[in-house]
Design a protein around this motif. Structure first.
Motif, short mmCIF file in Angstrom:
data_model
loop_
_atom_site.label_atom_id
_atom_site.label_comp_id
_atom_site.label_asym_id
_atom_site.label_seq_id
_atom_site.Cartn_x
_atom_site.Cartn_y
_atom_site.Cartn_z
N ALA A 106 2.34 1.60 -3.44
CA ALA A 106 1.34 2.01 -4.42
C ALA A 106 1.09 3.52 -4.35
CB ALA A 106 0.05 1.23 -4.23
N LYS A 107 0.99 4.05 -3.13
CA LYS A 107 0.78 5.49 -2.97
C LYS A 107 1.98 6.27 -3.54
CE LYS A 107 -3.17 5.81 -0.60
NZ LYS A 107 -3.18 6.24 0.79
N VAL B 164 0.17 3.52 -13.43
CA VAL B 164 0.19 3.14 -12.01
C VAL B 164 0.06 1.63 -11.85
CG1 VAL B 164 -0.98 3.37 -9.79
CG2 VAL B 164 -0.61 5.38 -11.22
N VAL C 67 -5.79 2.90 -2.32
CA VAL C 67 -5.42 1.50 -2.53
C VAL C 67 -6.08 0.63 -1.46
CG1 VAL C 67 -3.26 1.86 -1.26
CG2 VAL C 67 -3.51 -0.15 -2.71
N VAL D 54 2.91 -0.73 -10.04
CA VAL D 54 2.65 -1.54 -8.86
C VAL D 54 2.92 -3.01 -9.15
CG1 VAL D 54 0.87 -2.29 -7.23
CG2 VAL D 54 1.02 0.13 -7.89
N LYS E 94 0.83 -1.21 0.00
CA LYS E 94 0.00 0.00 0.00
C LYS E 94 0.86 1.26 0.00
CE LYS E 94 -4.10 -1.89 2.28
NZ LYS E 94 -4.99 -1.84 3.47
N ALA F 161 -0.78 6.02 -6.94
CA ALA F 161 -2.16 5.70 -6.60
C ALA F 161 -2.69 6.71 -5.58
CB ALA F 161 -2.26 4.29 -6.03
N LEU G 67 -6.65 -0.27 -7.04
CA LEU G 67 -6.07 1.06 -7.03
C LEU G 67 -7.03 2.07 -7.64
CD1 LEU G 67 -2.83 -0.28 -8.69
CD2 LEU G 67 -2.99 0.31 -6.25
#
Length: 215
Positions: A25-26, A111, A33, A115, A22, A30, A80
């Protein structure tokens, strides 16, 4: 794309790995998530070429002229969302809004791929998906990103419906999030502004809820 050579699996508890994914991903673009168990009901019957999606005890995902195979070991979906530029989108249905929408589609591809490559970089396999392969909204609900609104889109607490959704399917053991309830069905059932404003009167007058079903 496969796991790079020489990469060992990150050996941590699913809860720890989920936090790592997570956070990554940010940092990779993103806006939101969440993680859920991959529900085979949300996977499309066929791809855009008419080939069926099938689950098999395969080592890697693969495609032939006759089918597209998702390994049964792919049990998780990292869902996402990227926020679109509201200053552009708010001009819908006029042309200016297209730039905001197209920018969202660009972000989806970038994105999800980032990821997926991050997941491969810590030793697991991943399939990045935009609008393809499986439905996004049910998985986003399962992953706790938002609720289903009267406008027939996902509505999130942070960004409303102004998001584009994507997902990464993976064999990584992860801890799953739960669906959330921030009162959207009750709000939609009492507001009805979108119903009144819809030129084609295409929106439902009553948003489905479990209470409504009981009645």
């Amino acid at each position: 794309a496969k796991i790079p050579d020489g990469v060992n699996k990150l050996d941590r508890k699913p809860e720890e790995v989920s936090k790592i994914v997570k956070k990554a991903a940010k940092s990779l673009g993103a806006s939101l998530v969440g993680i859920c168990k991959l529900d085979e009901r949300w996977v499309y019957a066929n791809d855009d070429r008419g080939r069926p999606f099938v689950f098999e005890d395969a080592e890697d995902p693969y495609a032939t002229a006759a089918k597209v195979v998702i390994p049964r070991s792919f049990q998780s979906a990292v869902v996402l969302a990227v926020k679109m530029n509201f200053d552009l989108v708010r001009f819908a249905p006029y042309g200016t809004s297209f730039a905001g929408s197209f920018g969202g589609y660009d972000d989806m591809a970038i994105v999800a791929s980032r990821v997926a490559e991050f997941i491969r970089g810590i030793g697991y396999k991943a399939i990045p998906c935009g609008n393809d392969t499986a439905l996004s909204i049910p998985q986003a609900i399962d992953a706790g990103l938002g609720q289903f609104g009267r406008i027939c889109r996902l509505v999130t607490p942070e960004c409303g419906p102004n998001v584009r959704l994507m997902k990464v399917l993976t064999n990584m053991p992860l801890a799953y999030d739960s669906p959330i309830d921030f009162g959207l069905p009750d709000f939609c059932n009492s507001c009805k502004k979108c119903v009144d404003a819809c030129p084609a009167q295409a929106l439902p007058c009553l948003l489905y809820t479990s209470d409504a079903a009981d009645e």
